[in-house]
Design an enzyme around this catalytic site. Structure first.
Site, PDB file in Angstrom:
ATOM      1  N   SER A 135      31.599  60.891  43.021  1.00  0.00           N
ATOM      2  CA  SER A 135      30.723  61.506  44.115  1.00  0.00           C
ATOM      3  C   SER A 135      29.290  61.455  43.261  1.00  0.00           C
ATOM      4  O   SER A 135      29.282  61.276  41.917  1.00  0.00           O
ATOM      5  CB  SER A 135      30.926  63.038  44.264  1.00  0.00           C
ATOM      6  OG  SER A 135      29.861  63.657  44.706  1.00  0.00           O
ATOM      7  N   TYR A 148      33.040  71.479  41.155  1.00  0.00           N
ATOM      8  CA  TYR A 148      33.030  70.071  41.648  1.00  0.00           C
ATOM      9  C   TYR A 148      32.462  69.290  40.787  1.00  0.00           C
ATOM     10  O   TYR A 148      33.000  68.181  40.357  1.00  0.00           O
ATOM     11  CB  TYR A 148      32.623  70.274  43.199  1.00  0.00           C
ATOM     12  CG  TYR A 148      33.136  68.782  43.718  1.00  0.00           C
ATOM     13  CD1 TYR A 148      34.271  68.697  44.181  1.00  0.00           C
ATOM     14  CD2 TYR A 148      31.896  68.094  44.158  1.00  0.00           C
ATOM     15  CE1 TYR A 148      34.537  67.291  44.780  1.00  0.00           C
ATOM     16  CE2 TYR A 148      32.073  66.649  44.622  1.00  0.00           C
ATOM     17  CZ  TYR A 148      33.347  66.240  44.916  1.00  0.00           C
ATOM     18  OH  TYR A 148      33.536  65.336  45.707  1.00  0.00           O
TER      19      TYR A 148
END
Length: 277
Positions: A135, A148
């Site tokens: 990501s 995250y």
């Protein structure tokens, strides 16, 4: 069909994984797709994809999956696309340690366990591609995504190190770093914040309300969000290029974030990111 390339794709119940599994099959790959829930097997099987249940947070399910896919493929796995993951929103001070641990069990430790069990197969055959769907938050931090972000920073570190260690083996490692992609990711994140964060009693309650509006769709839409086909475009390059790149940023915000991080002094960059919503 003995020359058909075989790939494992994880997290195929929806979004990036589901799209890429079907696109890879259409492009001639033999696809071994994984899902976490039994109910998600049938749609993939209906499209002729070999689907299996595997839960990154359950080491035994990884072992069982490897046994099944090895038997089905005769031990031939040309590529692995680690994609299955979830995001736990919340301010760092509001995330209980056990919740952070759960985030790492799925997003880091499960990926590592599957990857290290596939590498010996690739070494034996003398080639392979490992592609990690990381990501942009594995490179650029973002408020209220600490758990995250930390998991993706960990994947970035493990993967670039693995890439260097595998040099000369015929096995190549690449990271895809998407920004906003249309999927069930935000819906799953909404469920996780409701499950694990005491929103009403947090000092961040006002910010949470704004975040919740974005996650539940009542806020302004993200005009930069792309479809999963944008990820597949770079996945194809990582799988097929003679010299796959170490990093593949996807979406305009991801590319802009990387440029700003390179150009701006750290303090200024982090203050700027403080206001990104």
């Amino acid at each position: 069909m003995t020359d058909q390339r075989a790939i494992i794709v994880t997290g195929c119940s929806s979004g990036i994984g589901a799209y890429c599994a079907r696109a890879l099959k259409s492009d001639g790959w033999r696809v071994f797709a994984t899902v976490r829930k039994f109910d998600d097997l049938a749609p993939l099987q209906a499209d002729g994809i070999e689907a299996f249940r595997m839960d990154y947070a359950n080491p035994q399910s990884i072992v069982d999956f490897i046994d099944e896919v090895t038997a089905a493929s005769g031990g031939k796995i040309d590529a692995l696309f680690n994609n299955g993951a979830y995001g736990q929103p919340g301010a760092v001070e509001d995330i209980r340690t056990e919740v952070l641990r759960e985030q790492f069990e799925t997003n880091v430790f499960g990926w590592h366990e599957l990857t290290r069990r596939i590498i010996p197969l690739m070494r034996k055959q003398g080639h392979g591609r490992i592609v990690q769907c990381s990501s942009i938050l594995g490179v650029v931090p973002y408020r209220y995504r600490g758990a995250y972000t930390a998991s993706k920073f960990a994947i970035e570190g493990l993967s670039v190190t693995l890439r260097m260690e595998l040099e000369g083996s015929g096995i190549h490692v690449s990271l895809i770093e998407p920004g906003p992609i249309a999927s069930r990711f935000t819906a799953n994140a909404l469920a996780k914040i409701n499950e694990n964060i005491d929103v009403g009693n947090s000092v961040h309650a006002a910010d949470y309300r704004r975040q919740l509006a974005r996650l539940d769709g009542s806020g302004a839409p993200n005009r930069h969000k792309l479809g999963p086909d944008a990820v597949y475009a770079v996945l194809k390059h990582a799988l097929n290029s003679r010299r796959p790149k170490p990093h593949y940023p996807v979406t305009t915000p991801a590319k802009q974030g990387l440029v700003l991080k390179r150009l701006l002094p750290a303090d200024l960059f982090y203050r700027l990111m403080r206001w990104v919503d």
